[in-house]
Design an enzyme around this catalytic site. Structure first.
Site, mmCIF file in Angstrom:
data_model
loop_
_atom_site.group_PDB
_atom_site.id
_atom_site.type_symbol
_atom_site.label_atom_id
_atom_site.label_comp_id
_atom_site.label_asym_id
_atom_site.label_seq_id
_atom_site.Cartn_x
_atom_site.Cartn_y
_atom_site.Cartn_z
ATOM 1 N N ASP A 28 0.908 -1.132 -0.369
ATOM 2 C CA ASP A 28 0.329 0.008 0.130
ATOM 3 C C ASP A 28 0.427 1.078 0.060
ATOM 4 O O ASP A 28 1.833 0.934 0.769
ATOM 5 C CB ASP A 28 -1.067 0.295 1.016
ATOM 6 N N SER A 40 -10.311 4.076 5.043
ATOM 7 C CA SER A 40 -10.402 4.751 6.744
ATOM 8 C C SER A 40 -11.170 5.183 7.377
ATOM 9 O O SER A 40 -10.869 5.139 8.436
ATOM 10 C CB SER A 40 -9.073 5.236 6.584
ATOM 11 N N HIS A 41 -11.764 5.505 7.210
ATOM 12 C CA HIS A 41 -13.042 6.174 7.464
ATOM 13 C C HIS A 41 -14.440 6.192 7.515
ATOM 14 O O HIS A 41 -15.767 6.362 7.283
ATOM 15 C CB HIS A 41 -12.748 8.002 7.250
ATOM 16 N N HIS A 226 -18.965 12.479 -1.425
ATOM 17 C CA HIS A 226 -20.278 12.213 -0.990
ATOM 18 C C HIS A 226 -19.608 12.442 0.483
ATOM 19 O O HIS A 226 -18.931 12.094 1.352
ATOM 20 C CB HIS A 226 -20.156 10.257 -0.419
ATOM 21 N N TYR A 258 -29.174 8.161 4.964
ATOM 22 C CA TYR A 258 -28.114 7.609 5.455
ATOM 23 C C TYR A 258 -28.131 7.625 7.061
ATOM 24 O O TYR A 258 -27.347 8.339 7.533
ATOM 25 C CB TYR A 258 -27.719 5.981 5.190
ATOM 26 N N TRP A 353 -18.575 -2.284 -2.287
ATOM 27 C CA TRP A 353 -18.185 -1.247 -0.846
ATOM 28 C C TRP A 353 -17.557 -2.136 0.214
ATOM 29 O O TRP A 353 -17.515 -3.668 -0.531
ATOM 30 C CB TRP A 353 -20.128 -1.103 -0.830
ATOM 31 N N THR A 355 -19.446 -3.305 1.982
ATOM 32 C CA THR A 355 -20.620 -4.377 1.810
ATOM 33 C C THR A 355 -20.586 -5.528 1.753
ATOM 34 O O THR A 355 -21.451 -6.656 1.726
ATOM 35 C CB THR A 355 -22.215 -3.503 1.297
ATOM 36 N N TYR A 523 -26.329 -24.589 -32.497
ATOM 37 C CA TYR A 523 -26.435 -23.514 -30.730
ATOM 38 C C TYR A 523 -25.639 -24.267 -30.012
ATOM 39 O O TYR A 523 -25.218 -25.554 -29.987
ATOM 40 C CB TYR A 523 -28.385 -23.977 -30.561
ATOM 41 N N ASP A 536 -24.678 -18.897 -24.553
ATOM 42 C CA ASP A 536 -24.984 -19.597 -25.743
ATOM 43 C C ASP A 536 -25.191 -18.962 -26.338
ATOM 44 O O ASP A 536 -25.571 -17.734 -26.061
ATOM 45 C CB ASP A 536 -26.905 -20.008 -25.371
ATOM 46 N N THR A 538 -25.026 -19.023 -31.261
ATOM 47 C CA THR A 538 -24.905 -19.588 -32.702
ATOM 48 C C THR A 538 -23.451 -19.849 -33.174
ATOM 49 O O THR A 538 -23.708 -18.767 -33.286
ATOM 50 C CB THR A 538 -26.216 -18.754 -33.213
ATOM 51 N N GLY A 550 -22.827 -16.181 -32.669
ATOM 52 C CA GLY A 550 -23.738 -14.992 -32.208
ATOM 53 C C GLY A 550 -24.062 -15.151 -30.606
ATOM 54 O O GLY A 550 -24.210 -16.450 -30.852
#
Ligand code: FAD
Ligand code: THG
Length: 800
Positions: A28, A40-41, A226, A258, A353, A355, A523, A536, A538, A550
């Site tokens: 880093d 970090s925050h 943000h 939030y 994120w 999250t 196919y 899938d 063709t 395709g």
């Protein structure tokens, strides 16, 4: 080698070492343990609900993993629960939809009334909300501690983490990475270090575009600021010590806000302000927190007024500290995961994120170690964008829009706003003359229906179900079944695969036998090693070593390019060519009136013909299940092709038809849409595609024939009912599956929805319920499994 020690880099190191890749170094540019990136925050709110099943499951894994970790007894995850509140009626419906997404991945959540919201959260008065979605397993991730805990575990397995090592060069040899060179800020000055590496993972957060530039990789993300602020002590909150929070994390999405507790203070995040893009090239380089910019109070004021309106306890409370924190946004809101298209061993995990960080890292580690992630990641694929979609201006416009819309109620058919139009087929002018209503897919303008056609009599749809839909689509679909219609196939990805070895390459890559006579169409499927359906295709054999494929978008093109052996060229010809689908019982009447060639070639055969003066590659293929052809020519002759067919079609009732008609007809025929109906998580037999799997030597050949665990089946509903896709399916109180694609089927006068169900509930006649939420609360719509295809099961229309 991992570049970046934020939540993503640390999680990648943990997941790689868990899989036995223990020789891992994490570098880093900042000083450890808080190197100054977004992690970090970050306040660390983890809300799991997401319209994307993959994203919701990434989040769910983060919850599970971080709940099991601590740093010297201090929590990494505080499972306070989540509460998303509604103050507008349309948000109540959205909460029900979100509850449905969670149900379909096995996460409990309940839509609760105002009193329960007030009981769950000490600052929310019942009279200020209409409803809430309570998710008991949501909570707070302590991002720096999550980094620490995962780093320690990785280190215990052999990894090392080095701070103040800025990667300035990626060393390459013969198309592979071999190491990185860093600028090291050592105690007494700056020096250079070289680290050999077989694999490099770029986890540099919003520095991504700069890091990518080291290896010629446009990393299409936009860093944006943000606002996040912390209040003075709030009446009603108490000092909780190291626990920090006990009330659920709170989302007020109607106002882009939030909230979380910091003991007796409240932390508030806002997406309500103007997009504030940050140029990664102008980041402060010599501060401890390059991801934190000065607070701009003017942007904050309206948001704080809204916060006070929801939470009156904030009335006399001032903000103690605020900052404009930077993190990454992408054009479609999804992260960027995968391997560099041409530099092997160079991987990316960006725009993630907190999250989703653990889930993303697990997927990437599986990808690197096992060859493919266990979850479907095609919507996150680094290589999903066309060239135009990687341009900085496109990324800026779309990512800014995403910032604005991050909490908006988005309809699955809402088209993006700008830049448009971006890619237009040669038929675009004619489409407009016919009053096309467009959406945009992969950058292409695509007609949904044409105002020039008349609406069919049909019960009116409620506003949500009716948005971006018109009963004109029924007219267009029925015209295709009864006479003939013209569809724009230009956006379908077309790839020319050519050169000595082309046949062996495609045969060894896909599940069907493509070594067929010249002039045949096959196919076939691309599978993961585990047998999952990647796509899938063709495959049309145009010559001994010349094929037109395709495909389903950029990710397929990337795979073909990546795996093609020397001597085999893979050329995306989509932009330079165009295509029309001319389908319906009278298609032969139309085409034969402007074509002197023999048109008697059979189903799934291809010939070069002339339509008027225009040379055309004609494929007897029909995704709508009617007699007719896909007709391809070069882009310059597209307009002439349209006009020739249009003039010839008049007397045969030819209509222009749009995407909605197309979808309803393909669903009636049971043709799967790759990435929607089936993904890399599903086996061909489960998806009903056994017919495309032949014995042979190709990725996934052995695994492909495993016993189905679940099945993709059509459900039939009352013709007045509508579902849009992704809804959960219930048997009694149990959520047993989810809807993939759905449409009203005009030929059978029923609403049709494909859904994944357990094998024992997949037999025709089984009755289930789909939970649909349009205008307000979720409703359970009865649905019955039916045999497929529901229209023309014997294929008489295709082989008359
Ligand atoms: P970072 O943490 O930025 O890590 C990247 C690392 O790469 C940095 O440490 C950097 O120093 C290093 N690096 C860069 N270039 C180099 C180089 N050349 N050589 C070596 N190292 C390099 N997410 C949530 O899930 N929930 C939230 O509630 C939430 N709230 C947020 C609030 C704010 C104010 C902000 C700013 C973000 C928030 N996020 C939230 C988003 C989240 O913080 C980020 O998406 C996440 O932390 C990104 O993690 P990362 O590991 O990708 O990036
Ligand atoms: N046209 C062309 N290529 C394509 C598509 C297309 N490639 C990507 C995607 N669409 C592939 N999807 C399908 C799905 C079904 C069929 C064709 C393409 C189809 N299936 C028949 C069936 O299932 O009965 C025939 C299969 C067979 O005979 O092998 O027609 O739209 N060019």
């Amino acid at each position: 080698m991992v570049i970046g020690s934020g939540v993503v880099g640390a999680a990648v190191a943990d997941e790689l070492t868990e899989r036995g890749w223990t020789d891992v170094t994490v570098l880093d540019r900042g000083a450890l343990a808080l190197p100054g990136g977004s992690s970090s925050h970050a306040p660390g709110l983890v809300f799991q609900a997401n319209p994307s099943r993959t994203m919701a499951r990434f989040a769910h894994y983060t919850v599970e993993k971080l709940s099991s970790l601590d740093v010297d007894g201090q929590w990494c995850f505080n499972r306070v629960g989540g509460l998303e509140v509604a103050t507008l009626p349309e948000r109540v419906a959205e909460l029900w939809r979100r509850q449905g997404y969670l149900a379909s991945i096995g996460v409990d959540a309940t839509v609760v009334g105002p009193e329960e919201c007030a009981r769950l959260h000490p600052l929310v008065p019942a009279e200020n909300v209409l409803a809430g979605l309570h998710i008991p397993t949501d909570g707070l991730a302590k991002a720096p501690r999550a980094v620490e805990a995962q780093a320690r575990r990785a280190i215990s397995r052999g990894a090392r983490f080095l701070g103040e090592q800025r990667v300035v060069e990626v060393i390459q040899e013969g198309g592979r990475v071999t190491g990185v060179r860093t600028e090291a800020a050592a105690a007494g000055g700056r020096g250079t270090d070289t680290f050999p590496a077989d694999h490099v993972v770029q986890c540099t957060g919003f520095w991504g575009p700069l890091t990518g530039a080291l290896v010629g990789l446009p990393t299409p993300l936009l860093p944006m600021a943000h606002q996040y602020a912390r209040t003075a002590p709030v009446p009603g909150l108490t000092d909780l010590g190291p626990r920090e929070a006990q009330a659920p994390i709170l989302r007020h999405q109607d106002r882009d806000l939030y909230f979380r507790e910091h003991g007796e203070r409240l932390g508030i995040g806002s997406y309500a302000h103007r997009p504030i893009p940050v140029d990664p090239a102008n980041l402060p380089t010599h501060t401890d927190m390059p991801s934190s910019f000065d607070f701009t109070p003017a942007d904050w004021e309206p948001a704080y007024a809204d916060a006070r309106a929801l939470l009156p306890a904030l009335g006399g409370v001032e903000i103690e500290h605020g900052f404009n924190g930077v993190f990454s946004f992408t054009a479609d809101g999804m992260p960027l995961l995968g391997e560099h298209p041409t530099l092997s061993g160079y991987w990316v995990a960006e725009a993630v994120w907190v999250t989703h960080s653990c889930g993303v890292a697990r997927a990437l580690a599986e990808w690197m170690v096992d060859g493919h992630p266990s979850l479907d990641v095609h919507a996150c694929d680094l290589n999903r964008f066309t060239e135009a979609q990687r341009s900085p201006s496109y990324v800026e416009q779309r990512a800014s829009r995403n910032f604005v819309e991050v909490y908006d109620i988005l309809h699955p058919l809402d088209p993006p706003a700008a830049p448009r139009p971006m890619r237009t087929s040669p038929f675009h002018l004619r489409h407009r003359e016919l009053g096309a209503v467009f959406t945009e897919v992969g950058g292409w303008e695509r007609p949904l229906w044409f105002a020039a056609n008349a609406p069919a009599p049909h019960p009116e749809r409620e506003p949500w179900a009716g948005r971006h839909w018109s009963p004109i689509a029924i007219t267009e679909a029925l015209a295709t079944r009864e006479s003939v219609a013209l569809y724009d196939m230009t956006p379908l990805t077309r790839v020319e695969v050519a050169g000595p070895g082309a046949c062996a390459f495609l045969d060894g890559l896909t599940s069907n036998k493509v070594d067929v006579a010249v002039g045949r169409v096959v196919y076939t499927l691309m599978l993961t090693e585990a047998g999952g359906v990647l796509s899938d295709l063709t495959v049309t054999r145009l010559g001994p070593e010349l094929f037109q494929v395709g495909a389903n978008g950029e990710v397929d093109v990337d795979r073909l390019r990546r795996l093609a052996p020397a001597g085999v060229s893979v050329r995306d010809v989509t932009a330079g060519t165009c295509g029309l689908g001319l389908w319906g019982p009278r298609a032969l009447d139309v085409l034969s009136s402007v074509c002197d060639d023999d048109l008697s070639f059979g189903y799934f055969r291809a010939r070069t013909i002339h339509v008027g003066a225009i040379p055309v590659l004609a494929l007897r293929v029909s995704y709508v299940g009617e007699l007719g052809w896909e007709l391809y020519t070069s882009a310059d002759q597209g307009l002439a092709l349209w006009d020739t067919l249009w003039a010839a079609g008049g007397e045969h009732g030819l209509v222009a038809a749009g995407r909605h008609a197309f979808t309803s007809l393909r669903i009636e025929k049971g043709y799967r849409a790759s990435g929607v109906d089936m993904t890399s998580e599903d086996l061909p037999l489960e998806a009903g595609l056994a017919f495309a799997v032949k014995p042979g030597e190709y990725p996934g050949a052995t695994a492909a024939t495993a016993e189905p665990r679940r099945r993709l089946v059509p459900l039939q509903l009352d013709p007045r009912h509508v579902v849009l896709g992704s809804e959960p399916v219930f048997a009694g109180e149990d959520c047993v599956g989810y809807v993939t694609s759905a449409a009203y089927g005009p030929s059978v006068d029923a609403f049709l929805a494909y859904a994944w169900l357990p094998v024992d509930l997949a037999s025709p006649g089984t009755v289930v319920e789909i939970q649909y939420s349009g205008e307000r609360r979720g409703r359970r719509l009865p649905a019955v499994v039916v045999a497929e295809p529901v229209f023309d099961p014997e294929g008489k229309r295709l082989r008359p």
